[in-house]
Design an enzyme around this catalytic site. Sequence first.
Site, PDB file in Angstrom:
ATOM      1  N   ASN A  96      52.411   8.471  -9.879  1.00 53.18           N
ATOM      2  CA  ASN A  96      52.271   9.375  -8.981  1.00 53.18           C
ATOM      3  C   ASN A  96      51.642  10.652  -9.448  1.00 53.18           C
ATOM      4  O   ASN A  96      52.157  11.225 -10.365  1.00 53.18           O
ATOM      5  CB  ASN A  96      53.400   9.927  -8.236  1.00 53.18           C
ATOM      6  N   TYR A 131       3.301  -2.259   3.526  1.00 56.01           N
ATOM      7  CA  TYR A 131       3.141  -0.830   3.513  1.00 56.01           C
ATOM      8  C   TYR A 131       4.525  -0.207   3.015  1.00 56.01           C
ATOM      9  O   TYR A 131       5.687  -0.579   3.320  1.00 56.01           O
ATOM     10  CB  TYR A 131       2.826  -0.084   4.772  1.00 56.01           C
ATOM     11  N   ARG A 135       1.575  14.893   6.383  1.00 57.81           N
ATOM     12  CA  ARG A 135       2.548  15.378   7.650  1.00 57.81           C
ATOM     13  C   ARG A 135       3.984  15.384   7.124  1.00 57.81           C
ATOM     14  O   ARG A 135       4.423  15.999   7.823  1.00 57.81           O
ATOM     15  CB  ARG A 135       2.288  14.046   8.443  1.00 57.81           C
ATOM     16  N   GLY A 185      -1.182   6.493   0.215  1.00 54.25           N
ATOM     17  CA  GLY A 185      -1.232   7.609   1.203  1.00 54.25           C
ATOM     18  C   GLY A 185      -0.938   9.250   0.598  1.00 54.25           C
ATOM     19  O   GLY A 185      -0.050   9.252  -0.220  1.00 54.25           O
ATOM     20  N   ASP A 202       5.556   2.540   3.620  1.00 50.79           N
ATOM     21  CA  ASP A 202       6.312   3.541   4.471  1.00 50.79           C
ATOM     22  C   ASP A 202       6.617   2.962   5.788  1.00 50.79           C
ATOM     23  O   ASP A 202       6.833   3.509   6.810  1.00 50.79           O
ATOM     24  CB  ASP A 202       5.154   4.646   4.811  1.00 50.79           C
ATOM     25  N   LEU A 223       0.915  -1.197   0.118  1.00 46.64           N
ATOM     26  CA  LEU A 223      -0.017  -0.139   0.047  1.00 46.64           C
ATOM     27  C   LEU A 223       1.030   1.332   0.021  1.00 46.64           C
ATOM     28  O   LEU A 223       1.529   1.430   0.708  1.00 46.64           O
ATOM     29  CB  LEU A 223      -0.878  -0.062   1.148  1.00 46.64           C
ATOM     30  N   LYS A 246       5.685  10.699   0.092  1.00 41.33           N
ATOM     31  CA  LYS A 246       6.202  10.087   1.317  1.00 41.33           C
ATOM     32  C   LYS A 246       7.149   8.825   1.046  1.00 41.33           C
ATOM     33  O   LYS A 246       7.988   8.686   1.565  1.00 41.33           O
ATOM     34  CB  LYS A 246       5.173   9.806   2.396  1.00 41.33           C
ATOM     35  N   ASN A 295       5.517   8.833   9.018  1.00 38.84           N
ATOM     36  CA  ASN A 295       4.356   9.641   8.697  1.00 38.84           C
ATOM     37  C   ASN A 295       4.989  10.880   8.684  1.00 38.84           C
ATOM     38  O   ASN A 295       4.528  11.990   8.017  1.00 38.84           O
ATOM     39  CB  ASN A 295       3.237   9.321   9.603  1.00 38.84           C
TER      40      ASN A 295
END
Length: 447
Positions: free
Chosen positions: A361, A108, A20, A16, A110, A13, A27, A228
């Site tokens: 070098n 999920y 926030r 969302g 997140d 899922l 997110k 979140n």
Amino acid sequence: MTPDAAPRAAIILAAGQGTRMKSPLPKVLHPVGHRAMLDHAIDAAEALGCERIVVVVGTHAPQVRDHVVARLGEAAIAVQDPPLGTGHAVRAAEAALAGFEGEVVVTYGDVPLLKAADIAPVFGGQGVTVIGFEARDPGAYGRLVMEGDTLSAITEAKEASAEVLALTTCNSGVMAAPAGLLFSLLGEVTNSNAKGEYYLTDVVELARKRGAPTRAVMAGEDAVMGVNAQAELAQAEALFQSVQRDAFLAAGVTMSAPETVHFAWDTEIGAGTVIEPFVVFGPGARVAEGARIRSFSHLEGASVASGAEVGPYARLRPGATLGEGVKVGNFVEVKNVSMAAGAKANHLSYLGDGSVGEGANIGAGTIFCNYDGYNKARTEIGAGAFVGSNSALVAPVSIGAGAIVGSGSVIVEDVPADAMALGRGRQVNKPEAGAAFRAKARAKKKS
């Protein structure tokens, strides 16, 4: 997965809103360990052997859809529009799993710290299985009400009695069931609640009414942590880094101040390597056994062989490949350059697009001038060559084996092996001119 185990699928899922986070980046695309949280969830599903993976996305974040399509293809996309709860989100994936006969786990996008080993115990049941955890502070988490080994109910905190609120066993939201059972139960879920949403948790009660088994398996609270907000993202990063540090210390990597060292999700470091304080590993860094990475260095997309030394204050960018015993010192940047065994660039240089031969070098202040404003070109340094300090090598150019470039040179043509190249104006000394200049300057200042 054992040969006789049921096929597995995952529904992730990721629809969302993520308001926030207060960020233009969706997110689930925020990184933990330099990897998008959504990719961590996909990694876990793949590690579980899921033959089908469906990511539920929303219409508000086309970047998430594009990200999933780039990794898994269009067939992995299910769209939830409008968003009407977790149960509704899972049902959005039903068409994408048409014809699948096996077990489905819902995870999920997140929850970046959840690994395949944490999820695996949900499989093998005939009914509904959820992942629970013992919460340090149960707060607003839904509670798992158990009757022995049976999951009796999932009760949301706002609807729980005082007795249920006293429970500390909480719901992570991760759930698994046979595909047919899961979607059949979801078809019975209603939105008769204050939010008018379809809750995935209602599946447990519906399964019990049918007489289907319901159970819970446990995972650590940190593993099921959801992100979140930015503070939670920082907390997840800290937990991720702590696990990485402990793993590398256990594998024989020496770190005097491990809390100051930051790793990416795919960092590889061999035993016996010493990492000094304040080192950052970006994605794609590979360090072999017995190397030394000194303080304030940054490595990304780079490979470091045994016995090599990097830093302090060095930057290895993608394509940097350091052979055994190579030294890249302070304020040296290396990008898309292969340095053979024993080569050195100890101070204040930029090496971009090319190669440095064995034992060569590179003097302080040397620049590989690899970009003409339109295209990149390569600089090739032969074995045993010596490039003097403050030299500019204008690509495409090659310095032959054993050749010497005089300090302060601008080299625009190839230098043959064992030759010496001087690409600077001839020095002219003017006797007494310095004293005359100072006298004239003093007189002008007084006037």
